[in-house]
Design an enzyme around this catalytic site. Structure first.
Site, short mmCIF file in Angstrom:
data_model
loop_
_atom_site.label_atom_id
_atom_site.label_comp_id
_atom_site.label_asym_id
_atom_site.label_seq_id
_atom_site.Cartn_x
_atom_site.Cartn_y
_atom_site.Cartn_z
N TYR A 93 0.81 -1.22 0.00
CA TYR A 93 0.00 0.00 0.00
C TYR A 93 0.85 1.27 0.00
CZ TYR A 93 -4.40 -2.43 1.05
OH TYR A 93 -5.52 -3.22 0.98
N SER A 129 -1.82 -5.84 -7.47
CA SER A 129 -1.85 -4.75 -6.49
C SER A 129 -2.47 -5.24 -5.20
CB SER A 129 -2.68 -3.57 -7.03
OG SER A 129 -4.07 -3.85 -6.92
N ASP A 130 -2.09 -4.60 -4.09
CA ASP A 130 -2.86 -4.82 -2.88
C ASP A 130 -4.23 -4.19 -3.09
OD1 ASP A 130 -3.55 -5.68 -0.35
OD2 ASP A 130 -1.71 -4.97 0.58
N CYS A 131 -5.17 -4.57 -2.25
CA CYS A 131 -6.57 -4.26 -2.55
C CYS A 131 -6.90 -2.78 -2.36
CB CYS A 131 -7.46 -5.17 -1.72
SG CYS A 131 -7.21 -6.90 -2.16
#
Length: 730
Positions: free
Chosen positions: A227, A258-260
């Site tokens: 993030y 990607s992270d969420c």
């Protein structure tokens, strides 16, 4: 990457076969992507990719979790949390666990596919392992990692990836994902806007090695960005991390996720971009292939507007289709070897047995004054069990957990083990972190019961700690303190008060600490005769704890993190410099050092020697030693090898080799650990990896070579000297 197991040909031929398999999937994936429209290609970069029926592409959700068992998808074997698994120091055991996870994942996937269930947590792409460095014990997600050491994290990460990605007939059983790339370990509350500033030396020396090992040694299929920003660049859109290091330096050939909702942070919180389209373009252009979130639909306009070349989009979708092909998702039913795995292979007796074994090996005995443990039931008529984690299922599992078919809490484990031989009294004692167990009660409403239990008990087991409601991921936990992180390292709420009440009763007290991180145990170390660090020990954890208390087996876990004396001796939480952090750079004495753990038996090492006292660019140094179980119980012990450059300005001795050995009483084994030249290398301020001319100390023992470990165990490590006669680059 597909690893081909071959015993009847030379390594070169195996490599050729491997490359043919890889190119087969790559060419096939590229041909499939060439048939897609722009809109179809964009749709496949979303984590919840829709079907393209005309091309025979089923809907697929990339999001799945398997940190310590198949998570969030119903019944599965729930192993100990990752930090506890790390305490086993057992690469082989981690690999076996991952193989079981992959088998259960396939079994569940096969029945879900037949039911056309393509929901979240139903796929074969698992966003595990977490190989971030646990640099600060206040970080709530440190429980997901393999601890504070890059070498240990790398070895266990490689074993997990290889186990999960078991290969057969050119297909992989499941796909692993190393996360969160890179330089990520809190604060959780600031992660969407935080910029982790780190030197090139610390980046390469501490934060990258475990990822590199997963990529280059294990062929991990995916890497997830973090993030935060690192040195100004959002990690999920970082050219430095995703292109220069991951792709070009390390040769990564898988896909990046990607992270969420991290790409949304580019404009919303990091303020690096101004619009969703710019954020999507930045991520795609810098190597992110699939978006967990909702930004990549903007790629349609980004390509049409010239912000992203369609060739880069093609590359991303090809990466994704290639992974799905390796998993056998485009093959005719019954032609993939893993199609035969049935649901009966979920939660088997064998899997439960392995789970219990790992739980046992994860527990760390921190103190055992006057050999209080193991308890002899012969002279015990009553046992008091107190504390908010004593009968807590939540404290067994940590976060990112699955659902077990049966849980055994510590209270239940003790009751089951004791049976009718002694009476077990129980009190919750207090709420985990609030000042009363009932909103209508007065403060400290269980103290009278605690004192009553202590008064009628011969011995007291206090089960304290945390759970995922007070340490974990921001947004994933309801904790009211620090968005998943900890403000300090003390037991929250009234837990210390009930422990003091137990101590003041005059009865022998055993503390079982169930946490995902190191705690401040200075008072406890001074007053409580026996302390067990149980972590979040899995669904069978209560049984493992009870069996340890009563001596059904000997503890063998080692700390994968340092237990500091106080929070005050830590650098600021937001400081990512490694100076004064972890056993590798700290100057003060630890309360319980990294690599420490007691046993019920005793071991003796002798005849420690090296086959060479010189380190060269292409040479190796093999350490040989003999270890004997001189006690009365069968047990495991971890041989640990540390290397220290004997010159000013270098880190403390660092772990560079380990070997788990199991011995019967009186049994002796010879152990070999080979150190490659890399074990003697250090990064300079420019990020160059060098073995510098000079002398190196190689410490071999069952602990870290520090004074505190020696005082706690009553034994020293052997020290060998090795010389590099010239400086060379690795």
């Amino acid at each position: 990457m597909i690893w081909i197991n071959c015993t009847d040909c030379q390594e070169g031929k195996c490599r050729e076969r491997e490359e043919r398999e890889m190119s087969k999937y790559r060419e096939r994936a590229a041909a499939l992507v060439a048939k897609m429209t722009l809109e179809e290609k964009v749709s496949q970069t979303l984590y919840n990719a829709p079907a393209i029926e005309r091309l025979g592409i089923s809907a697929y959700n990339w999001w799945n979790e398997a940190l310590h068992g198949v998570a969030r998808a119903g019944t599965a074997t729930v192993f100990p949390q990752a930090i506890g698994v790390a305490a086993s120091c057992d690469e082989e055991l981690v690999g076996k666990m991952a193989e079981v996870i992959a088998t259960e994942a396939r079994a569940k996937y096969n029945v879900q596919k037949k039911a056309e269930d393509r929901d979240i947590y139903k796929g074969l792409t698992f966003w595990s392992p977490n190989v971030n460095i646990f640099r600060d014990p206040r970080w709530g997600r440190g429980q997901e990692t393999y601890g504070e050491d890059p070498y240990l994290s790398g070895r266990l990460g490689v074993s997990f990836v290889k186990g999960l990605q078991e290969e057969k007939e050119g297909f992989i059983k499941a796909a692993a994902c190393a996360k969160h790339f890179a330089v990520h370990s809190g604060p959780e509350k600031q992660r969407h806007s935080f910029d982790a500033r780190v030197s090139r030396q610390d980046l390469y020396e501490t934060y990258l090695p475990a990822f590199k090992a997963c990529v280059q040694e294990a062929g991990v299929e995916a890497v997830m960005g973090a993030y935060n920003r690192t040195n100004g660049e959002p990690c999920c859109g970082s050219k430095t991390l995703l292109i220069d290091i991951l792709r070009k330096e390390w040769g990564f050939e898988g896909h990046v996720v990607s992270d969420c909702w991290a790409i949304n942070d580019f404009h919303a919180h990091h303020k690096i971009t101004k619009t969703p389209l710019e954020s999507a373009a930045m991520a795609m252009n810098n190597g992110c292939d699939v978006n967990c979130g909702c930004m990549f639909p903007n790629l349609r306009d980004a390509v049409k507007g010239g912000y992203v070349e369609e060739a880069r989009l093609d590359e991303a979708v090809t990466n994704l289709m290639e992974c799905r092909m390796k998993l056998g998702m485009f093959e005719e039913e019954g032609t993939v070897p893993f199609d035969v795995i049935g649901y009966e292979q979920v939660d088997t007796a064998e899997n439960k047995s392995l789970n219990l074994e790992i739980s046992r090996k994860s527990l760390v005995l921190l103190k055992n004054q006057d050999n209080l443990l193991p308890l002899d039931l012969t002279g015990i008529k009553s046992i008091g069990v107190i504390g908010p984690n004593a009968d807590s299922r939540k404290a067994l599992v940590g976060n990112y957990e699955g659902t077990a078919s049966r849980y055994v809490t510590v209270l239940e484990g003790i009751e089951d083990y004791v049976g009718e031989r002694a009476r077990v009294y129980y009190s919750e004692g207090c709420h985990l972190y609030q000042d009363r167990t009932s909103n209508l009660a007065q403060e400290n409403d269980r103290m009278s019961e605690v004192k009553a239990v202590c008064s009628v008990s011969d011995v007291i087991v206090a089960v304290l700690g945390l759970d995922s409601s007070v340490e974990g991921e921001e947004g994933d936990t309801g904790n009211e303190f620090a968005s998943g992180d900890k403000l300090d390292l003390k037991f929250p709420g009234l837990q210390s008060e009930i422990l003091r009440a137990a101590y003041e009763s005059g009865k022998p007290v055993i503390l079982v600490s169930m946490t995902g991180s190191a705690m401040e145990l200075d008072w406890e170390d001074s007053h409580i005769p026996a302390i067990i660090q149980a972590w979040y020990p899995g669904a069978a954890g209560g049984r493992a704890v009870a069996e340890l208390i009563f001596g059904a087996y000997s503890p063998e876990g080692k700390l994968p993190v340092t237990f500091y004396r106080t929070t005050q001796e830590l650098p600021d939480f937001t400081d990512y410099a490694m100076k004064d952090r972890t056993y590798r750079y700290m100057k003060q004495e630890a309360l319980y050092p990294f690599g420490f753990g007691l046993s019920y038996t005793s071991f003796e090492m002798k005849g420690t020697e090296a086959d060479s006292d010189r380190v060269t660019a292409k040479g190796e140094v093999t350490i040989r030693t003999s270890i004997k179980n001189t006690g009365v119980m069968e047990s495991g012990e971890t041989i640990q090898v540390y290397v220290k450059a004997l010159r000013e300005g270098t880190p403390n001795a660092q772990l560079k080799g380990l070997k788990k050995v199991h011995l019967q009483p009186g049994e002796e084994k010879q152990v070999e650990i080979t150190l490659k030249s890399q074990a003697f290398g250090l990064y300079n301020v420019e990020g160059e990896f060098l073995v510098e001319k000079g002398e190196y100390a190689v410490y071999v023992g069952m602990q870290q070579p520090d004074a505190r470990s020696a005082s706690l165990t009553g034994r020293e490590t052997a020290c060998l000297k090795v010389m590099a006669e010239e400086t060379f680059r690795i």
